[in-house]
Design a protein around this motif. Structure first.
Motif, PDB file in Angstrom:
ATOM      1  N   ASP A  95       0.849  -1.182   0.000  1.00 15.23           N
ATOM      2  CA  ASP A  95       0.000   0.000   0.000  1.00 15.23           C
ATOM      3  C   ASP A  95       0.886   1.234   0.000  1.00 15.23           C
ATOM      4  O   ASP A  95       1.970   1.239   0.569  1.00 15.23           O
ATOM      5  CB  ASP A  95      -0.893   0.043   1.247  1.00 15.23           C
ATOM      6  N   ILE A  96       0.409   2.281  -0.610  1.00 17.54           N
ATOM      7  CA  ILE A  96       1.110   3.565  -0.582  1.00 17.54           C
ATOM      8  C   ILE A  96       0.341   4.484   0.345  1.00 17.54           C
ATOM      9  O   ILE A  96      -0.861   4.684   0.170  1.00 17.54           O
ATOM     10  CB  ILE A  96       1.216   4.187  -1.981  1.00 17.54           C
ATOM     11  N   LEU A  97       1.020   4.995   1.340  1.00 19.11           N
ATOM     12  CA  LEU A  97       0.407   5.894   2.299  1.00 19.11           C
ATOM     13  C   LEU A  97       0.931   7.303   2.061  1.00 19.11           C
ATOM     14  O   LEU A  97       2.133   7.519   2.010  1.00 19.11           O
ATOM     15  CB  LEU A  97       0.733   5.455   3.731  1.00 19.11           C
ATOM     16  N   TYR A  98       0.053   8.248   1.935  1.00 18.77           N
ATOM     17  CA  TYR A  98       0.442   9.638   1.723  1.00 18.77           C
ATOM     18  C   TYR A  98       0.350  10.383   3.045  1.00 18.77           C
ATOM     19  O   TYR A  98      -0.638  10.277   3.765  1.00 18.77           O
ATOM     20  CB  TYR A  98      -0.477  10.317   0.702  1.00 18.77           C
ATOM     21  N   PHE A  99       1.401  11.089   3.394  1.00 16.02           N
ATOM     22  CA  PHE A  99       1.416  11.910   4.585  1.00 16.02           C
ATOM     23  C   PHE A  99       1.233  13.347   4.160  1.00 16.02           C
ATOM     24  O   PHE A  99       2.119  13.942   3.559  1.00 16.02           O
ATOM     25  CB  PHE A  99       2.737  11.746   5.348  1.00 16.02           C
ATOM     26  N   HIS A 100       0.071  13.871   4.436  1.00 16.25           N
ATOM     27  CA  HIS A 100      -0.226  15.243   4.030  1.00 16.25           C
ATOM     28  C   HIS A 100       0.166  16.203   5.148  1.00 16.25           C
ATOM     29  O   HIS A 100      -0.290  16.083   6.264  1.00 16.25           O
ATOM     30  CB  HIS A 100      -1.705  15.407   3.702  1.00 16.25           C
ATOM     31  N   GLN A 101       1.016  17.093   4.818  1.00 13.05           N
ATOM     32  CA  GLN A 101       1.364  18.146   5.752  1.00 13.05           C
ATOM     33  C   GLN A 101       0.498  19.341   5.404  1.00 13.05           C
ATOM     34  O   GLN A 101       0.174  19.563   4.259  1.00 13.05           O
ATOM     35  CB  GLN A 101       2.840  18.490   5.636  1.00 13.05           C
ATOM     36  N   ASN A 102       0.131  20.093   6.397  1.00 10.37           N
ATOM     37  CA  ASN A 102      -0.737  21.247   6.173  1.00 10.37           C
ATOM     38  C   ASN A 102       0.019  22.361   5.469  1.00 10.37           C
ATOM     39  O   ASN A 102       0.330  23.382   6.050  1.00 10.37           O
ATOM     40  CB  ASN A 102      -1.338  21.732   7.494  1.00 10.37           C
ATOM     41  N   ARG A 103       0.338  22.141   4.219  1.00  5.34           N
ATOM     42  CA  ARG A 103       1.068  23.129   3.441  1.00  5.34           C
ATOM     43  C   ARG A 103       0.143  24.010   2.613  1.00  5.34           C
ATOM     44  O   ARG A 103       0.573  24.955   2.007  1.00  5.34           O
ATOM     45  CB  ARG A 103       2.024  22.432   2.476  1.00  5.34           C
ATOM     46  N   GLY A 104      -1.093  23.651   2.529  1.00  8.12           N
ATOM     47  CA  GLY A 104      -2.005  24.385   1.673  1.00  8.12           C
ATOM     48  C   GLY A 104      -1.880  23.879   0.245  1.00  8.12           C
ATOM     49  O   GLY A 104      -1.166  22.927  -0.039  1.00  8.12           O
ATOM     50  N   PRO A 105      -2.575  24.530  -0.665  1.00  7.85           N
ATOM     51  CA  PRO A 105      -2.527  24.074  -2.051  1.00  7.85           C
ATOM     52  C   PRO A 105      -1.142  24.281  -2.652  1.00  7.85           C
ATOM     53  O   PRO A 105      -0.400  25.178  -2.256  1.00  7.85           O
ATOM     54  CB  PRO A 105      -3.574  24.948  -2.761  1.00  7.85           C
TER      55      PRO A 105
END
Length: 105
Positions: free
Chosen positions: A3-13
């Motif tokens: 599985d590929i897990l994406y770690f989203h940081q609150n960087r905005g668009p």
């Protein structure tokens, strides 16, 4: 399967790509596809090779007259070039994840 897990940081668009950079890449790609030399295209366009190089690298924001001169020197349709650039901007805007990716096995 992994599985590929994406770690989203609150960087905005993601920032919009700069139009002058997309234009420059497109002009350079067109010139190279044609096998044209920078000095020859610049001479036909009536500008210096240095200025054309800066346009192609996205360092200068050329006027509409300069863009018309370069496209004329390349023998390409300005409307077609602009449509291609608009498509490139759309693709770049939605390209890939904006943060680190963890691949788990």
């Amino acid at each position: 399967m992994a599985d590929i897990l994406y770690f989203h940081q609150n960087r905005g668009p993601a920032p919009e790509p700069l139009w002058r950079e997309v234009l420059g890449r497109s002009l350079r790609a067109t010139r190279e596809e044609q096998g044209g030399r920078l000095v020859d295209v610049a001479e036909r366009a009536g500008i210096s090779p240095q200025y054309l190089s800066e346009i192609e690298r996205g360092r200068k924001e050329p006027s509409s007259e300069m863009i018309a001169a370069v496209t004329g020197a390349l023998g390409v349709d300005l409307a077609g070039l602009l449509a291609d650039i608009a498509g490139d901007v759309r693709r770049l805007r939605g390209a890939g994840p904006a943060g680190p990716v963890l691949m788990a096995a």
